[in-house]
Design a protein around this motif. Structure first.
Motif, PDB file in Angstrom:
ATOM      1  N   GLN A 340       0.793  -1.229   0.000  1.00  0.00           N
ATOM      2  CA  GLN A 340       0.000   0.000   0.000  1.00  0.00           C
ATOM      3  C   GLN A 340       0.826   1.282   0.000  1.00  0.00           C
ATOM      4  O   GLN A 340       0.422   2.254  -0.615  1.00  0.00           O
ATOM      5  N   LYS A 422      -4.969 -12.772   4.142  1.00  0.00           N
ATOM      6  CA  LYS A 422      -4.535 -11.630   4.951  1.00  0.00           C
ATOM      7  C   LYS A 422      -3.954 -12.094   6.288  1.00  0.00           C
ATOM      8  O   LYS A 422      -4.014 -11.380   7.299  1.00  0.00           O
ATOM      9  N   PRO A 471     -26.786   2.239   5.377  1.00  0.00           N
ATOM     10  CA  PRO A 471     -27.147   2.466   3.970  1.00  0.00           C
ATOM     11  C   PRO A 471     -28.621   2.805   3.773  1.00  0.00           C
ATOM     12  O   PRO A 471     -29.036   3.144   2.665  1.00  0.00           O
ATOM     13  N   VAL A 501     -23.626  -5.834  -0.083  1.00  0.00           N
ATOM     14  CA  VAL A 501     -23.923  -4.442  -0.432  1.00  0.00           C
ATOM     15  C   VAL A 501     -22.673  -3.611  -0.169  1.00  0.00           C
ATOM     16  O   VAL A 501     -22.281  -3.420   0.979  1.00  0.00           O
ATOM     17  N   ALA A 503     -18.837  -2.630  -2.442  1.00  0.00           N
ATOM     18  CA  ALA A 503     -17.698  -3.379  -2.977  1.00  0.00           C
ATOM     19  C   ALA A 503     -16.397  -2.615  -2.767  1.00  0.00           C
ATOM     20  O   ALA A 503     -15.529  -2.579  -3.624  1.00  0.00           O
ATOM     21  N   GLY A 504     -16.254  -2.014  -1.578  1.00  0.00           N
ATOM     22  CA  GLY A 504     -14.971  -1.394  -1.216  1.00  0.00           C
ATOM     23  C   GLY A 504     -14.043  -2.465  -0.666  1.00  0.00           C
ATOM     24  O   GLY A 504     -14.274  -3.673  -0.834  1.00  0.00           O
ATOM     25  N   GLY A 505     -13.004  -2.021   0.028  1.00  0.00           N
ATOM     26  CA  GLY A 505     -12.038  -2.970   0.589  1.00  0.00           C
ATOM     27  C   GLY A 505     -12.713  -4.013   1.460  1.00  0.00           C
ATOM     28  O   GLY A 505     -12.402  -5.216   1.395  1.00  0.00           O
ATOM     29  N   ILE A 506     -13.699  -3.581   2.246  1.00  0.00           N
ATOM     30  CA  ILE A 506     -14.335  -4.526   3.169  1.00  0.00           C
ATOM     31  C   ILE A 506     -15.290  -5.454   2.432  1.00  0.00           C
ATOM     32  O   ILE A 506     -15.347  -6.651   2.728  1.00  0.00           O
ATOM     33  N   GLY A 507     -16.027  -4.940   1.448  1.00  0.00           N
ATOM     34  CA  GLY A 507     -16.890  -5.808   0.637  1.00  0.00           C
ATOM     35  C   GLY A 507     -16.077  -6.919  -0.009  1.00  0.00           C
ATOM     36  O   GLY A 507     -16.482  -8.090  -0.027  1.00  0.00           O
ATOM     37  N   ASP A 509     -13.187  -8.047   1.067  1.00  0.00           N
ATOM     38  CA  ASP A 509     -12.718  -8.944   2.138  1.00  0.00           C
ATOM     39  C   ASP A 509     -13.804  -9.941   2.535  1.00  0.00           C
ATOM     40  O   ASP A 509     -13.546 -11.127   2.719  1.00  0.00           O
ATOM     41  N   HIS A 580      -7.111  -9.208  -6.232  1.00  0.00           N
ATOM     42  CA  HIS A 580      -8.392  -9.402  -5.528  1.00  0.00           C
ATOM     43  C   HIS A 580      -9.515  -9.698  -6.523  1.00  0.00           C
ATOM     44  O   HIS A 580     -10.346 -10.575  -6.303  1.00  0.00           O
ATOM     45  N   TYR A 597     -30.295   0.093  -4.648  1.00  0.00           N
ATOM     46  CA  TYR A 597     -30.869  -0.881  -3.713  1.00  0.00           C
ATOM     47  C   TYR A 597     -32.304  -0.451  -3.429  1.00  0.00           C
ATOM     48  O   TYR A 597     -32.531   0.539  -2.733  1.00  0.00           O
ATOM     49  N   GLN A 630     -17.949   3.397   6.020  1.00  0.00           N
ATOM     50  CA  GLN A 630     -17.861   3.676   7.457  1.00  0.00           C
ATOM     51  C   GLN A 630     -17.926   5.173   7.719  1.00  0.00           C
ATOM     52  O   GLN A 630     -17.623   5.970   6.839  1.00  0.00           O
ATOM     53  N   GLU A 658     -12.098   6.909   2.648  1.00  0.00           N
ATOM     54  CA  GLU A 658     -10.801   6.497   2.136  1.00  0.00           C
ATOM     55  C   GLU A 658      -9.850   6.101   3.255  1.00  0.00           C
ATOM     56  O   GLU A 658      -8.638   6.173   3.118  1.00  0.00           O
TER      57      GLU A 658
HETATM   58  P1  NAP Z   1     -15.026   1.878   1.060  1.00  0.00           P
HETATM   59  O1  NAP Z   1     -13.825   1.302   0.427  1.00  0.00           O
HETATM   60  O2  NAP Z   1     -15.194   3.343   1.097  1.00  0.00           O
HETATM   61  O3  NAP Z   1     -16.289   1.213   0.331  1.00  0.00           O
HETATM   62  C1  NAP Z   1     -17.574   1.462   0.702  1.00  0.00           C
HETATM   63  C2  NAP Z   1     -18.526   0.775  -0.265  1.00  0.00           C
HETATM   64  O4  NAP Z   1     -19.820   1.043   0.126  1.00  0.00           O
HETATM   65  C3  NAP Z   1     -18.377   1.241  -1.681  1.00  0.00           C
HETATM   66  O5  NAP Z   1     -18.465   0.122  -2.537  1.00  0.00           O
HETATM   67  C4  NAP Z   1     -19.549   2.172  -1.886  1.00  0.00           C
HETATM   68  O6  NAP Z   1     -19.909   2.034  -3.221  1.00  0.00           O
HETATM   69  C5  NAP Z   1     -20.576   1.632  -0.912  1.00  0.00           C
HETATM   70  N1  NAP Z   1     -21.409   2.650  -0.300  1.00  0.00           N
HETATM   71  C6  NAP Z   1     -21.071   3.870   0.159  1.00  0.00           C
HETATM   72  N2  NAP Z   1     -22.116   4.496   0.682  1.00  0.00           N
HETATM   73  C7  NAP Z   1     -23.166   3.675   0.569  1.00  0.00           C
HETATM   74  C8  NAP Z   1     -24.517   3.767   0.921  1.00  0.00           C
HETATM   75  N3  NAP Z   1     -25.005   4.843   1.532  1.00  0.00           N
HETATM   76  N4  NAP Z   1     -25.315   2.734   0.645  1.00  0.00           N
HETATM   77  C9  NAP Z   1     -24.837   1.636   0.031  1.00  0.00           C
HETATM   78  N5  NAP Z   1     -23.566   1.494  -0.332  1.00  0.00           N
HETATM   79  C10 NAP Z   1     -22.730   2.510  -0.069  1.00  0.00           C
HETATM   80  O7  NAP Z   1     -15.157   1.415   2.542  1.00  0.00           O
HETATM   81  P2  NAP Z   1     -14.979  -0.006   3.204  1.00  0.00           P
HETATM   82  O8  NAP Z   1     -15.183  -1.105   2.271  1.00  0.00           O
HETATM   83  O9  NAP Z   1     -15.823   0.079   4.415  1.00  0.00           O
HETATM   84  O10 NAP Z   1     -13.488  -0.001   3.626  1.00  0.00           O
HETATM   85  C11 NAP Z   1     -13.050   0.921   4.579  1.00  0.00           C
HETATM   86  C12 NAP Z   1     -11.632   1.238   4.339  1.00  0.00           C
HETATM   87  O11 NAP Z   1     -10.778   0.186   4.683  1.00  0.00           O
HETATM   88  C13 NAP Z   1     -11.426   1.533   2.871  1.00  0.00           C
HETATM   89  O12 NAP Z   1     -10.760   2.724   2.696  1.00  0.00           O
HETATM   90  C14 NAP Z   1     -10.637   0.412   2.395  1.00  0.00           C
HETATM   91  O13 NAP Z   1      -9.709   0.821   1.410  1.00  0.00           O
HETATM   92  C15 NAP Z   1      -9.924  -0.071   3.643  1.00  0.00           C
HETATM   93  N6  NAP Z   1      -9.701  -1.463   3.436  1.00  0.00           N
HETATM   94  C16 NAP Z   1      -8.698  -1.784   2.631  1.00  0.00           C
HETATM   95  C17 NAP Z   1      -8.502  -3.076   2.326  1.00  0.00           C
HETATM   96  C18 NAP Z   1      -7.389  -3.444   1.426  1.00  0.00           C
HETATM   97  O14 NAP Z   1      -7.306  -4.552   0.996  1.00  0.00           O
HETATM   98  N7  NAP Z   1      -6.463  -2.568   1.125  1.00  0.00           N
HETATM   99  C19 NAP Z   1      -9.312  -4.052   2.831  1.00  0.00           C
HETATM  100  C20 NAP Z   1     -10.351  -3.696   3.662  1.00  0.00           C
HETATM  101  C21 NAP Z   1     -10.537  -2.382   3.952  1.00  0.00           C
HETATM  102  P3  NAP Z   1     -21.100   2.792  -3.913  1.00  0.00           P
HETATM  103  O15 NAP Z   1     -21.171   4.122  -3.262  1.00  0.00           O
HETATM  104  O16 NAP Z   1     -20.735   2.810  -5.353  1.00  0.00           O
HETATM  105  O17 NAP Z   1     -22.275   1.922  -3.662  1.00  0.00           O
END
Ligand code: NAP
Ligand code: SF4
Length: 675
Positions: A340, A422, A471, A501, A503-507, A509, A580, A597, A630, A658
Motif C-alpha cells: 500500500q 490476509k 445504507p 452491499v 464493494a470497497g475494501g471490506i466488501g 474482504d 483481488h 438498492y 464507514q 478512504e
Molecule cells: P469503502 O472502500 O469506502 O467502500 C464502501 C462501499 O460502500 C463502496 O463500494 C460504496 O460504493 C458503498 N457505499 C457507500 N455508501 C453507501 C450507501 N449509503 N449505501 C450503500 N452502499 C454505499 O469502505 P470499506 O469497504 O468500508 O473499507 C473501509 C476502508 O478500509 C477503505 O478505505 C478500504 O480501502 C480499507 N480497506 C482496505 C482493504 C485493502 O485490501 N487494502 C481491505 C479492507 C478495507 P457505492 O457508493 O458505489 O455503492
C-alpha cells in the motif's frame, strides 16, 4: 547461541566478506529523483546501521533509453558520481556495504525512446520498442559497463545487473520478445549472448575485486518463457563471465500470477532457487515473500540458497538483522506485504514509504526524538492509529495510557486477519502487543474511556475509529441481514447464497472470506500453486502449469454489488486490486456495478439499474451483508470538546472516507512525534 545460525553466518566472497546472509533487495523508492542526496543517504545509512550485510539500491538507468520512466535516476555525470558518493560514504560509515543496481528497462521503459530485441510491444506499456541494430546493442552494453565503472568510482562495493522481471536483458532471452535472426536471436546460445556479454564487459570495467550480482529470472511465469535447462545454462555462463553472486528474479512484470502480494504464501518460490544450488559454484540468493528471520533461517537451513534477499521488510524495519541477532526478533516490525505504501506509491509516482513504518524514506522529516518535556498522554482506541501514536509517544519518553473498550489491541486488523490471504495481519497485531508491553505503556483494555476518566492527562489522543455507515435500505432490519462486523468479528452464520452491499475494501474482504472453504490457499503452497497455475520450469517453459489455473470450489454463491457504474474493485490498491478481482472471479463471485438498492426482501435484494431505476430484479440471497462504508466514531471527541478539553483526533475518528491503516498509522506517528 542464536536462533538464526545460518542467517547470521558470514559469507566469504574471496576478496571481501559479507557479515551475514541478508541482502536488502532493490526497491525503487523515488528518493534519488528528489535530488536530496542527504535524504537518500539517511535512508540507506539507517539500513546499514541495522546490520544488513549488503544493500542493493533502486534501479539506476545506464542511459536515457533504458530508464524505467523519463527522468529516471542514473549515474551519468561527474556530479552524479559525487552525489552517489554521499550515499556510499554514509553506508560505509555505518558499517555496511552497498551495490548499485543497473536497470535497463528495455520495452518496459515508459517512453517513446524505448528499445528492445524486437519491436514487440509489452502489454503493460503503450510504447512499442525500437528494434536495436548491431551498433545499438553495442551501445547498450557499453553504457551498462560504463555505469558499472562509474558505480565503482562512486564508492559502491558492487553492482547488480538486472536481468530478470522481464526487463531488457530478459527480453533477449525468450522467443516471445526476441524474434531476431542474427547472432542475438534464434538459438538459446544466441539469445543469451547479450546478458553474458554484459556481465563480461561489466567485469572487465570494474576489475576482479568488486561484487557483480546477476539477477536471473528463474521462473518467468509468462507464455514461452525460459526452460529450466536454459536457466541453468545461463547461470553457468554468467558465472564464467565473471559474476560474483546470482540473485533470483521471479516472474515478469506482465505475468498474471501474483509473486509478492500478501496472499502469496511465504517463501513461495524458494524451491525454484533450490534447483539451481549445486549447478554453479558462486553463491545463490533466493527471494520473494520472506519476511521474518524464522522464515529466512528455514530457507537457508534447508539449502534453498546461500543468502536471502528481502526488500520490503527493510522499509518496515531498518533494524531487522540487528534485532534478530540480539534475540529481539519479536520486536521486528513486520512487513505485511500489502504494497500500500511502497509499490502502490511507486506506480502512482509518489515517494515510497511503508504502512507500518511511515518514517521509511521520510527519515529526515519524521524525527522521533526524546521529548524536551515529558507529558502524560491518554490514547483512546487501540487500533492502528492509536497504537502507533502510543508507541511513538512512549519512545519519546512520554507516560502513555492506552484505552480500548475491546479486550484486545489491533482494532479492525482483528477482522482483516480472519480473511484468507490476509494472515500477515496476525503478525502485525502480535507486534503491536509486544511493543506495547516493551514500551511500558499502561494498557487499559475492556475500558470505556469517559470525559471524567480522562481528567489529569496533559494530552488526549482520540483514535476511536469508525462505525458502519447506515445504507438506509428498506428491509435492512430483517433477520437475513448482517453487517461485516457480524461476519468477520462475531462469526455469524451465513447462508449459501449471499449478496454483499458495497464493494470497497471490506466488501471484497467479506466476499473472499465467505467464498473460501477450509484452509486458506496462502497457508498451503501446493494448493496456491494449483489455483494460480504455477508449474515447474523443468516441465513447462516459464513455469506456467500445463493445465492452467485450477480454481478451487467456492463455498457460496456470492454477488458483490455497488452503486457506482464503474468497474467493481477499480479503487482497490494499484498493484493488488487485479489480484483481488482475479481471486473473486476464480471463485465465481458475480460483480455488479450501477445498481440501486430498492429493498431487501425475505428471498434476497431487489435492485434496479441506473438513474431510471430500470429493470428491477431480485438477486436471490439467503443472507445480505452490509459493507456500505464507514463513518467516524467521534462521540467521545465531541463530548470532550463540549467539556472544553483539547483533543487530537486521528485515524478513522478523524476522517473515515478512504480510511486505511496506512493513513491511520501515518497520522498517529506524525502527531506523536510532534507532542
Ligand atoms: P469503502 O472502500 O469506502 O467502500 C464502501 C462501499 O460502500 C463502496 O463500494 C460504496 O460504493 C458503498 N457505499 C457507500 N455508501 C453507501 C450507501 N449509503 N449505501 C450503500 N452502499 C454505499 O469502505 P470499506 O469497504 O468500508 O473499507 C473501509 C476502508 O478500509 C477503505 O478505505 C478500504 O480501502 C480499507 N480497506 C482496505 C482493504 C485493502 O485490501 N487494502 C481491505 C479492507 C478495507 P457505492 O457508493 O458505489 O455503492
Ligand atoms: Fe511491506 Fe506494506 Fe510496508 Fe510495503 S507498505 S513495506 S508491503 S508493510
Amino acid at each position: 547461541m542464536t536462533a538464526y545460525p545460518h542467517l547470521l553466518a558470514p559469507l566469504d566472497l574471496g576478496f571481501t566478506t559479507l557479515k551475514n546472509r541478508v541482502l536488502m533487495g532493490s526497491m525503487h523508492t523515488g528518493l534519488e529523483e528528489t535530488k536530496d542526496w542527504d535524504r537518500v543517504a539517511m535512508f540507506y545509512g539507517e539500513r546499514a546501521a541495522g546490520d544488513v550485510a549488503l544493500i542493493v539500491t533502486g534501479g539506476m538507468a545506464p542511459n536515457r533509453e533504458g530508464g524505467v520512466f523519463p527522468g529516471a535516476a542514473g549515474l551519468f555525470t561527474p556530479e552524479d558520481i559525487a552525489n552517489h558518493r554521499i550515499v556510499t560514504d554514509r553506508v560505509h560509515e555505518n558499517g555496511g556495504k552497498i551495490a548499485m543496481q543497473i536497470l535497463h528497462a528495455g520495452r518496459y521503459a515508459y517512453g517513446p525512446e524505448c528499445v528492445s530485441a524486437s519491436p514487440v510491444k509489452s502489454p503493460i506499456s503503450p510504447f512499442p520498442p525500437r528494434e536495436l541494430d548491431e551498433d545499438g546493442i553495442e551501445k547498450q552494453i557499453a553504457d551498462i559497463a560504463t555505469a558499472a565503472a562509474r558505480a565503482k568510482q562512486a564508492g559502491y562495493d558492487g553492482v547488480e545487473v538486472m536481468g530478470s522481471e522481464g526487463y531488457f536483458l530478459n527480453q533477449f532471452l525468450v522467443t516471445h520478445t526476441n524474434k531476431r535472426t542474427d547472432r542475438w536471436g534464434g538459438s538459446y546460445e544466441n539469445r543469451m549472448r547479450l546478458p553474458v556479454e554484459v556481465v563480461r564487459r561489466v567485469r572487465a570495467a570494474v576489475g576482479p575485486e568488486f561484487i557483480v550480482i546477476y539477477r536471473l529470472s528463474m521462473i518467468d511465469l509468462v507464455p514461452n518463457g525460459s526452460t529450466w535447462d536454459e536457466v541453468v545454462m545461463l547461470a553457468k555462463a554468467v558465472e564464467q563471465a565473471g559474476a560474483t553472486i546470482i540473485n533470483t528474479g521471479i516472474g515478469w512484470h506482465e505475468a498474471r500470477i501474483p509473486t509478492i502480494a500478501t496472499s502469496v504464501p511465504r517463501r513461495a518460490f524458494t524451491w525454484v532457487t533450490k534447483k539451481l544450488m549445486g549447478e554453479v559454484s558462486i553463491p545463490v540468493i533466493t527471494s520473494n515473500r520472506i519476511n521474518t528471520p524464522e522464515v529466512a533461517e528455514e530457507v537457508l537451513s534447508e539449502g534453498c540458497s546461500d543468502m536471502v534477499s528481502m526488500a520490503r521488510p527493510f522499509l518496515a524495519d531498518p533494524d531487522f538483522v540487528k534485532k534478530a541477532a540480539e534475540g529481539r526478533g519479536a520486536e521486528i516490525a513486520p512487513c505485511i506485504a500489502c504494497n500500500q505504501a511502497c509499490l502502490d506509491h511507486t506506480f502512482s509516482g509518489k515517494l515510497t514509504s511503508c504502512l507500518v513504518n511511515p518514517r521509511a524514506c521520510h527519515e529526515k522529516e519524521i524525527v522521533v526524538a526524546t521529548a524536551a518535556q515529558t507529558k502524560t498522554i491518554a490514547v483512546v482506541g487501540a487500533g492502528p492509529a492509536g497504537v502507533m501514536a502510543a508507541l511513538t509517544a512512549a519512545e519519546r519518553g512520554h507516560a502513555v495510557t492506552l484505552f480500548d473498550k475491546a479486550g484486545t489491541v489491533g482494532g479492525q486488523m482483528n477482522m482483516a486477519k480472519q480473511v484468507p490471504g490476509k494472515e500477515e495481519f496476525h503478525g502485525l497485531v502480535a507486534w503491536f502487543e509486544t511493543m506495547i508491553d516493551r514500551a511500558g505503556i499502561t494498557l487499559r483494555l475492556e475500558e470505556v474511556a469517559t470525559v471524567d476518566g480522562l481528567t489529569g492527562f496533559d494530552e488526549i489522543i482520540i483514535a476511536t475509529g469508525v462505525q458502519p455507515r447506515d445504507p438506509e435500505i428498506s428491509g435492512q432490519d430483517g433477520s437475513n441481514v448482517l453487517s461485516y462486523i457480524d461476519v468477520l468479528r462475531d462469526g455469524a452464520e451465513v447462508g449459501k447464497k449471499v449478496a454483499i452491499v458495497g464493494a470497497g475494501g471490506i466488501g471484497f474482504d467479506v466476499a473472499q472470506f465467505l467464498a473460501h472453504a477450509g484452509e486458506s490457499p496462502t497457508e498451503n503452497l501446493d494448493e496456491w500453486r494449483e489455483i494460480w497455475g504455477v508449474g515447474d520450469p523443468s516441465r513447462t517453459p516459464g513455469g506456467l502449469a500445463a493445465n492452467g489455473p485450477q480454481p478451487e470450489l467456492a463455498a457460496r454463491q456470492i454477488t458483490l454489488l455497488q452503486r457506482k457504474a464503474e468497474k467493481v474493485g477499480k479503487r482497490l490498491g494499484k498493484t493488488t486490486g487485479w489480484i483481488h478481482r482475479a481471486e473473486l472471479k476464480m471463485l465465481g463471485v458475480e460483480m455488479r456495478g450501477g445498481v440501486n438498492y430498492e429493498a431487501i426482501e425475505a428471498g434476497g435484494i431487489l435492485v434496479s439499474s441506473g438513474e431510471a431505476h430500470a429493470a428491477p430484479t431480485v438477486i436471490e440471497a439467503d443472507t445480505i451483508v452490509l459493507c456500505a462504508g464507514q463513518v467516524p466514531d467521534r462521540g467521545l471527541a465531541d463530548a470532550l470538546e463540549a467539556a472544553g478539553r483539547t483533543v487530537h483526533v486521528i485515524g478513522g475518528a478523524d476522517v473515515a472516507a478512504e480510511l486505511d491503516a496506512k493513513r491511520a498509522i501515518n497520522q498517529g506517528v506524525r502527531l506523536a512525534a510532534s507532542l
